[in-house]
Design a protein around this motif. Structure first.
Motif, PDB file in Angstrom:
ATOM      1  N   ALA A  22       3.917  14.314 -10.404  1.00  0.00           N
ATOM      2  CA  ALA A  22       3.797  15.001  -9.113  1.00  0.00           C
ATOM      3  C   ALA A  22       2.452  14.680  -8.470  1.00  0.00           C
ATOM      4  O   ALA A  22       2.363  14.461  -7.252  1.00  0.00           O
ATOM      5  CB  ALA A  22       3.950  16.505  -9.315  1.00  0.00           C
ATOM      6  N   THR A  23       1.395  14.628  -9.293  1.00  0.00           N
ATOM      7  CA  THR A  23       0.057  14.284  -8.784  1.00  0.00           C
ATOM      8  C   THR A  23       0.025  12.861  -8.242  1.00  0.00           C
ATOM      9  O   THR A  23      -0.511  12.595  -7.160  1.00  0.00           O
ATOM     10  CB  THR A  23      -0.988  14.433  -9.903  1.00  0.00           C
ATOM     11  N   LEU A  24       0.616  11.927  -8.993  1.00  0.00           N
ATOM     12  CA  LEU A  24       0.623  10.523  -8.569  1.00  0.00           C
ATOM     13  C   LEU A  24       1.428  10.346  -7.287  1.00  0.00           C
ATOM     14  O   LEU A  24       1.063   9.548  -6.412  1.00  0.00           O
ATOM     15  CB  LEU A  24       1.201   9.644  -9.684  1.00  0.00           C
ATOM     16  N   GLU A  25       2.517  11.088  -7.164  1.00  0.00           N
ATOM     17  CA  GLU A  25       3.338  11.010  -5.953  1.00  0.00           C
ATOM     18  C   GLU A  25       2.551  11.505  -4.737  1.00  0.00           C
ATOM     19  O   GLU A  25       2.603  10.921  -3.656  1.00  0.00           O
ATOM     20  CB  GLU A  25       4.615  11.825  -6.135  1.00  0.00           C
ATOM     21  N   THR A  26       1.785  12.573  -4.936  1.00  0.00           N
ATOM     22  CA  THR A  26       0.955  13.114  -3.854  1.00  0.00           C
ATOM     23  C   THR A  26      -0.098  12.102  -3.429  1.00  0.00           C
ATOM     24  O   THR A  26      -0.352  11.904  -2.221  1.00  0.00           O
ATOM     25  CB  THR A  26       0.264  14.413  -4.303  1.00  0.00           C
TER      26      THR A  26
ATOM     27  N   GLN B 145       0.840  -1.195   0.000  1.00  0.00           N
ATOM     28  CA  GLN B 145       0.000   0.000   0.000  1.00  0.00           C
ATOM     29  C   GLN B 145       0.880   1.252   0.000  1.00  0.00           C
ATOM     30  O   GLN B 145       1.847   1.335   0.745  1.00  0.00           O
ATOM     31  CB  GLN B 145      -0.904  -0.003   1.226  1.00  0.00           C
ATOM     32  N   GLY B 146       0.536   2.204  -0.861  1.00  0.00           N
ATOM     33  CA  GLY B 146       1.315   3.425  -0.963  1.00  0.00           C
ATOM     34  C   GLY B 146       2.494   3.328  -1.907  1.00  0.00           C
ATOM     35  O   GLY B 146       3.196   4.314  -2.132  1.00  0.00           O
ATOM     36  N   GLN B 147       2.720   2.152  -2.492  1.00  0.00           N
ATOM     37  CA  GLN B 147       3.846   1.976  -3.407  1.00  0.00           C
ATOM     38  C   GLN B 147       3.451   2.326  -4.846  1.00  0.00           C
ATOM     39  O   GLN B 147       2.288   2.226  -5.224  1.00  0.00           O
ATOM     40  CB  GLN B 147       4.355   0.537  -3.375  1.00  0.00           C
ATOM     41  N   SER B 148       4.452   2.733  -5.618  1.00  0.00           N
ATOM     42  CA  SER B 148       4.275   2.958  -7.054  1.00  0.00           C
ATOM     43  C   SER B 148       5.175   1.976  -7.796  1.00  0.00           C
ATOM     44  O   SER B 148       6.326   1.773  -7.409  1.00  0.00           O
ATOM     45  CB  SER B 148       4.649   4.387  -7.433  1.00  0.00           C
ATOM     46  N   LEU B 149       4.653   1.385  -8.840  1.00  0.00           N
ATOM     47  CA  LEU B 149       5.408   0.401  -9.607  1.00  0.00           C
ATOM     48  C   LEU B 149       5.270   0.703 -11.088  1.00  0.00           C
ATOM     49  O   LEU B 149       4.180   1.006 -11.572  1.00  0.00           O
ATOM     50  CB  LEU B 149       4.879  -1.008  -9.327  1.00  0.00           C
ATOM     51  N   CYS B 150       6.392   0.621 -11.803  1.00  0.00           N
ATOM     52  CA  CYS B 150       6.375   0.850 -13.245  1.00  0.00           C
ATOM     53  C   CYS B 150       6.815  -0.424 -13.952  1.00  0.00           C
ATOM     54  O   CYS B 150       7.876  -0.974 -13.645  1.00  0.00           O
ATOM     55  CB  CYS B 150       7.325   1.999 -13.607  1.00  0.00           C
ATOM     56  N   LEU B 151       5.997  -0.916 -14.868  1.00  0.00           N
ATOM     57  CA  LEU B 151       6.347  -2.073 -15.680  1.00  0.00           C
ATOM     58  C   LEU B 151       6.958  -1.584 -16.985  1.00  0.00           C
ATOM     59  O   LEU B 151       6.338  -0.794 -17.709  1.00  0.00           O
ATOM     60  CB  LEU B 151       5.116  -2.924 -15.980  1.00  0.00           C
ATOM     61  N   ILE B 152       8.163  -2.045 -17.287  1.00  0.00           N
ATOM     62  CA  ILE B 152       8.883  -1.596 -18.481  1.00  0.00           C
ATOM     63  C   ILE B 152       9.156  -2.802 -19.377  1.00  0.00           C
ATOM     64  O   ILE B 152       9.567  -3.858 -18.897  1.00  0.00           O
ATOM     65  CB  ILE B 152      10.213  -0.918 -18.096  1.00  0.00           C
ATOM     66  N   GLY B 153       8.942  -2.642 -20.658  1.00  0.00           N
ATOM     67  CA  GLY B 153       9.224  -3.725 -21.594  1.00  0.00           C
ATOM     68  C   GLY B 153       8.894  -3.299 -23.008  1.00  0.00           C
ATOM     69  O   GLY B 153       8.164  -2.328 -23.219  1.00  0.00           O
TER      70      GLY B 153
ATOM     71  N   LEU C  89     -10.188  17.449 -12.194  1.00  0.00           N
ATOM     72  CA  LEU C  89      -9.747  18.191 -13.375  1.00  0.00           C
ATOM     73  C   LEU C  89      -8.599  19.143 -13.031  1.00  0.00           C
ATOM     74  O   LEU C  89      -7.676  19.337 -13.824  1.00  0.00           O
ATOM     75  CB  LEU C  89     -10.922  18.965 -13.983  1.00  0.00           C
ATOM     76  N   GLU C  90      -8.656  19.732 -11.844  1.00  0.00           N
ATOM     77  CA  GLU C  90      -7.591  20.634 -11.396  1.00  0.00           C
ATOM     78  C   GLU C  90      -6.283  19.864 -11.215  1.00  0.00           C
ATOM     79  O   GLU C  90      -5.209  20.355 -11.576  1.00  0.00           O
ATOM     80  CB  GLU C  90      -8.000  21.302 -10.076  1.00  0.00           C
ATOM     81  N   ARG C  91      -6.383  18.668 -10.694  1.00  0.00           N
ATOM     82  CA  ARG C  91      -5.190  17.860 -10.432  1.00  0.00           C
ATOM     83  C   ARG C  91      -4.417  17.529 -11.708  1.00  0.00           C
ATOM     84  O   ARG C  91      -3.192  17.470 -11.699  1.00  0.00           O
ATOM     85  CB  ARG C  91      -5.578  16.555  -9.728  1.00  0.00           C
ATOM     86  N   VAL C  92      -5.136  17.275 -12.806  1.00  0.00           N
ATOM     87  CA  VAL C  92      -4.443  16.906 -14.049  1.00  0.00           C
ATOM     88  C   VAL C  92      -4.237  18.100 -14.972  1.00  0.00           C
ATOM     89  O   VAL C  92      -3.700  17.958 -16.074  1.00  0.00           O
ATOM     90  CB  VAL C  92      -5.211  15.786 -14.794  1.00  0.00           C
TER      91      VAL C  92
END
Length: 270
Positions: A263-267, A113-121, A207-210
């Motif tokens: 920045a939004t996703l990090e928040t 929970q609270g983690q961000s993951l990026c799949l690259i390929g 809408l403001e966030r993006v």
């Protein structure tokens, strides 16, 4: 005169003889090619598409390559250790694909929970197939998906949304004839419902966030492709998701928009 007619008849018949000769040659060539197909069948090799097994990668070879890659994959214990603070999303030995063509082979993953993951390929590696399976649009042929302690492997897409999953597609999927605000409101109602005042507040916030609040009254179909991607992300954010899945979210976005999105996703993760 009679002799001249005979010659004319003979000349007219000659093309038919050539055609017959061609058919005979074609039959001979077909007979010659038949043993190659029988040999392939004896070997037990299966494949898809047109062409012989010499030019089309067989399903058996795909399975061998997948097994080779899996031998060097991280162990489940290592994946568990990466889920800092406990596992929130757990994927175990997942297999999924299209018909007989398997794209994901015993795929396992852990996210805390609270983690961000990026799949690259590269293209064709199975990233979009994974997103489709996780969102409930592509069924798993084997394996298990656990979301916040609940087995959602066989749950349809709308139930996963109500459980707290939100996602965007690789190709945008907005309602082009509706205003931007109504697109977000519809997406939000899928998960939470709520009264009109609360809906308007949360739509404006998403809408403001993006960064597209100034386009709130435009028709979604009149937006550029980049702004449609941002709108779709706003639709996901409006659902207050517990898991947000984004398929190539930065595609065609400007560098400034990409920076703002991250920045939004990090928040949100914080």
């Amino acid at each position: 005169m009679a002799e001249a007619k005979k010659k004319a008849v003979a000349k007219k018949k000659s093309p038919a003889k050539k055609t017959a000769a061609k058919k005979t040659a074609a039959k001979k060539s077909a007979v010659k090619k038949a043993p190659a197909k029988k040999a392939a069948a004896k070997k037990g090799v299966s494949g898809y598409g047109s062409g012989s097994v010499e030019v089309v990668m067989s399903v058996d070879q795909v399975a061998k390559e997948a097994a080779s890659i899996a031998a060097n994959a991280p162990k489940v214990s290592e994946l568990d250790a990466l889920a800092d603070g406990g596992t929130f999303l757990s994927i175990n030995n997942l297999r999924a694909g299209y018909g007989k063509m398997e794209i994901l082979h015993d795929f396992s993953l852990r996210i805390g929970q609270g983690q961000s993951l990026c799949l690259i390929g590269p293209n064709g590696a199975g990233k979009t197939t994974f997103v489709g399976m996780l969102s409930g649009r592509i069924p798993a042929s084997r394996g298990q998906v656990m979301f916040d302690g609940k087995d959602v492997t066989t749950e349809p897409a709308h139930r996963r949304i109500r459980a707290g999953m939100a996602y965007t597609f690789q190709i945008t999927s907005v309602y082009g004839r509706l205003p931007v605000t109504e697109n977000v409101a519809l997406a939000m109602r899928w998960r939470t419902g709520g009264d009109e005042a609360e809906t308007r507040r949360r739509v404006a916030e998403a809408l403001e966030r993006v960064g597209i609040a100034d386009r709130a009254d435009q028709l979604a179909g009149d937006l550029s492709y980049g702004h449609q991607r941002l709108l779709e992300i706003a639709m996901g954010l409006s659902q207050s998701p517990r898991l947000l899945i984004l398929d190539e979210p930065t595609s065609v976005l400007t560098p400034q928009a990409v920076e703002s999105l991250f920045a939004t996703l990090e928040t949100l993760a914080d």
